[in-house]
Motif scaffolding. Structure first.
Motif, PDB file in Angstrom:
ATOM      1  N   HIS A 182       0.772  -2.048  -0.574  1.00 37.83           N
ATOM      2  CA  HIS A 182      -0.197   0.072   0.253  1.00 37.83           C
ATOM      3  C   HIS A 182       0.880   1.078   0.166  1.00 37.83           C
ATOM      4  O   HIS A 182       1.480   1.677   0.906  1.00 37.83           O
ATOM      5  CB  HIS A 182      -0.904   0.182   1.273  1.00 37.83           C
ATOM      6  N   LEU A 183       0.632   2.157  -0.667  1.00 37.68           N
ATOM      7  CA  LEU A 183       1.615   3.729  -1.146  1.00 37.68           C
ATOM      8  C   LEU A 183       0.309   4.346  -0.917  1.00 37.68           C
ATOM      9  O   LEU A 183      -0.650   4.815  -1.130  1.00 37.68           O
ATOM     10  CB  LEU A 183       1.288   3.371  -2.798  1.00 37.68           C
ATOM     11  N   VAL A 229       4.388   4.901   3.513  1.00 40.43           N
ATOM     12  CA  VAL A 229       4.257   6.115   3.092  1.00 40.43           C
ATOM     13  C   VAL A 229       4.641   7.126   2.245  1.00 40.43           C
ATOM     14  O   VAL A 229       6.480   7.315   2.715  1.00 40.43           O
ATOM     15  CB  VAL A 229       4.327   6.914   4.947  1.00 40.43           C
ATOM     16  N   ILE A 230       4.388   7.910   1.269  1.00 42.70           N
ATOM     17  CA  ILE A 230       5.515   7.967   0.039  1.00 42.70           C
ATOM     18  C   ILE A 230       4.560   9.712  -0.344  1.00 42.70           C
ATOM     19  O   ILE A 230       3.645  10.223  -0.879  1.00 42.70           O
ATOM     20  CB  ILE A 230       5.713   7.163  -0.973  1.00 42.70           C
ATOM     21  N   GLY A 231       5.888  10.654  -0.972  1.00 45.55           N
ATOM     22  CA  GLY A 231       6.055  12.269  -1.398  1.00 45.55           C
ATOM     23  C   GLY A 231       6.098  13.076  -0.835  1.00 45.55           C
ATOM     24  O   GLY A 231       7.852  12.787  -0.876  1.00 45.55           O
ATOM     25  N   LYS A 232       5.540  14.794  -1.166  1.00 46.15           N
ATOM     26  CA  LYS A 232       6.430  15.846  -1.173  1.00 46.15           C
ATOM     27  C   LYS A 232       6.219  15.994   0.827  1.00 46.15           C
ATOM     28  O   LYS A 232       4.723  16.150   0.777  1.00 46.15           O
ATOM     29  CB  LYS A 232       5.776  16.430  -2.087  1.00 46.15           C
ATOM     30  N   LEU A 233       6.732  15.518   1.502  1.00 42.41           N
ATOM     31  CA  LEU A 233       6.241  15.798   3.228  1.00 42.41           C
ATOM     32  C   LEU A 233       6.231  17.389   3.447  1.00 42.41           C
ATOM     33  O   LEU A 233       5.323  18.388   4.273  1.00 42.41           O
ATOM     34  CB  LEU A 233       7.139  15.365   4.367  1.00 42.41           C
ATOM     35  N   ASN A 234       7.287  18.288   2.669  1.00 40.81           N
ATOM     36  CA  ASN A 234       7.781  19.667   2.720  1.00 40.81           C
ATOM     37  C   ASN A 234       7.849  19.898   3.823  1.00 40.81           C
ATOM     38  O   ASN A 234       7.768  20.796   4.211  1.00 40.81           O
ATOM     39  CB  ASN A 234       6.384  20.190   1.727  1.00 40.81           C
ATOM     40  N   GLN A 298       7.150   0.949   6.417  1.00 39.94           N
ATOM     41  CA  GLN A 298       6.526   0.367   7.572  1.00 39.94           C
ATOM     42  C   GLN A 298       7.492  -0.487   8.695  1.00 39.94           C
ATOM     43  O   GLN A 298       8.196  -1.003   7.699  1.00 39.94           O
ATOM     44  CB  GLN A 298       5.111  -0.556   8.063  1.00 39.94           C
ATOM     45  N   SER A 299       7.606   0.421   9.672  1.00 38.43           N
ATOM     46  CA  SER A 299       9.050  -0.726  10.275  1.00 38.43           C
ATOM     47  C   SER A 299       8.824  -2.174  10.479  1.00 38.43           C
ATOM     48  O   SER A 299       7.787  -2.716   9.918  1.00 38.43           O
ATOM     49  CB  SER A 299       8.593  -0.520  11.921  1.00 38.43           C
ATOM     50  N   GLY A 300       9.819  -2.905  10.346  1.00 35.81           N
ATOM     51  CA  GLY A 300       9.961  -4.465   9.735  1.00 35.81           C
ATOM     52  C   GLY A 300       9.896  -4.477   7.943  1.00 35.81           C
ATOM     53  O   GLY A 300      10.386  -6.037   7.870  1.00 35.81           O
TER      54      GLY A 300
END
Length: 343
Positions: A182-183, A229-234, A298-300
């Motif tokens: 899951h992205l 979690v993916i993308g531009k966090l800014n 994710q961790s793991g």
């Protein structure tokens, strides 16, 4: 040395802001069709990255998906086919009819649900070599409805209408042989261009907080399978402006930070910055080089490798020159290789 488990699949996940934005609707589509110079540089960068799945932020989109389809055609012609595409109407340029930023003026780009002069300006798109599953969209979530959020509203009417996403929030399952990955995508707004109320800084952090809440099981979550979690966090973990508490909480617990590096970032380090320059992902005037684009598994999950596609002046990276990278965008593409266990 990392050892892959039996029946595992390694996929390369990438994100990039190619800054393919124009001053009006349809202009980017025209430039892609005509093979404009920046577009050709963008195609070269994407081809060199060899990602299995790529999230683009900062790219003009249209409701019919014609712009994304034409970009995919250019990529296929260049030897980088992406048969599976996803985009959807986001919040950029979506008129609210309200004074959302509290400057007592209406119908400005700042008063759209997400900053934009027209719908779809600076949107998001996903390109994948692997099939995609059913997407969960949280783009319409109101800011006031985010558990634990820290909103600021110019008026009661704004509180009733203001969406959280500057662009969009999607949970996109990538269907691998090891199961769905899951992205959790986003493109947060910049934490600047506001006043003492820090409206934009609050909103940018809450855009990341949404995925924190989702992973905790609220707002329709958690995803059924491993997530990234993916993308531009800014927001940079050390330098520049922005709120860092949610980033620190996520990367210190449910998510891991592979901390991708690129040789060009190290070579072009800002002397006044304290963070690791090799991890920077954007070359801005004013604030300087910062890390604002992320892939946080994710961790793991097993990370086999990672990097930032930022070559040095005299040393091409993956056959890609610094001149081409600079011609494409001020941002640099970030990639992570994940080993997914199919047992």
């Amino acid at each position: 040395m990392l050892t892959a488990p039996l029946h595992a699949e390694t996929i390369r996940v990438a994100t990039w802001s190619p800054e393919l934005t124009r001053k009006g609707p349809g202009l980017l589509l025209r430039d892609i069709v005509e093979g404009e110079a920046q577009v050709e540089a963008v195609v070269a960068v994407i081809r060199a990255a060899e990602a299995d799945v790529l999230l683009l932020t900062g790219i003009d989109m249209d409701l019919r998906g014609a712009t994304l389809a034409e970009l995919a055609n250019r990529l296929e012609a260049a030897g980088a086919p992406y048969p599976h595409l996803f985009t959807a109407a986001g919040n950029t340029g979506l008129r609210s009819g309200l004074d959302l930023d509290g400057d007592e003026r209406l119908d400005e780009p700042e008063d759209a649900q997400g900053f934009g002069r027209f719908p779809g300006e600076g949107g998001m798109a996903l390109l994948s070599r692997l099939p995609l599953g059913e997407v969960v969209e949280l783009t319409g979530t109101l800011w006031r409805d985010l558990p634990g959020g820290d909103p600021w509203f110019a008026s009661a009417a704004a509180a009733e209408a203001q969406r959280l996403s500057s662009v969009a929030h999607w949970d996109v399952p990538v269907l691998t042989t090891a199961g769905p990955l899951h992205l959790l995508t986003l493109a947060a707004g910049p934490p600047v261009f506001d006043g003492e109320e820090d409206r934009n800084g609050r909103r940018a952090e809450d855009e990341l907080r949404l995925w924190q809440v989702y992973l905790d099981g609220a707002l329709g979550g958690p995803p059924q399978g491993p997530a990234v979690v993916i993308g531009k966090l800014n927001v940079d973990p050390v330098d520049g402006e922005g709120r860092r508490a949610v980033f620190a909480a996520l990367t210190g617990g449910p998510l891991q930070d592979p901390a991708p590096e690129g040789p060009g970032g190290a070579a072009e380090a800002d002397a006044t910055h304290e963070g690791p320059p090799a991890q920077d992902t954007v070359d801005w005037d004013g604030p300087g080089n910062l890390r604002v684009d992320y892939i946080l598994p994710q961790s793991g999950l097993t990370v086999a490798a990672s990097g930032v596609l930022w070559p040095e002046e005299a040393a091409p990276l993956g056959g890609l020159s610094l001149a081409t990278v600079r011609a494409a965008s001020r941002h640099r593409l970030v990639w992570v290789d994940l080993v997914l266990d199919g047992e």
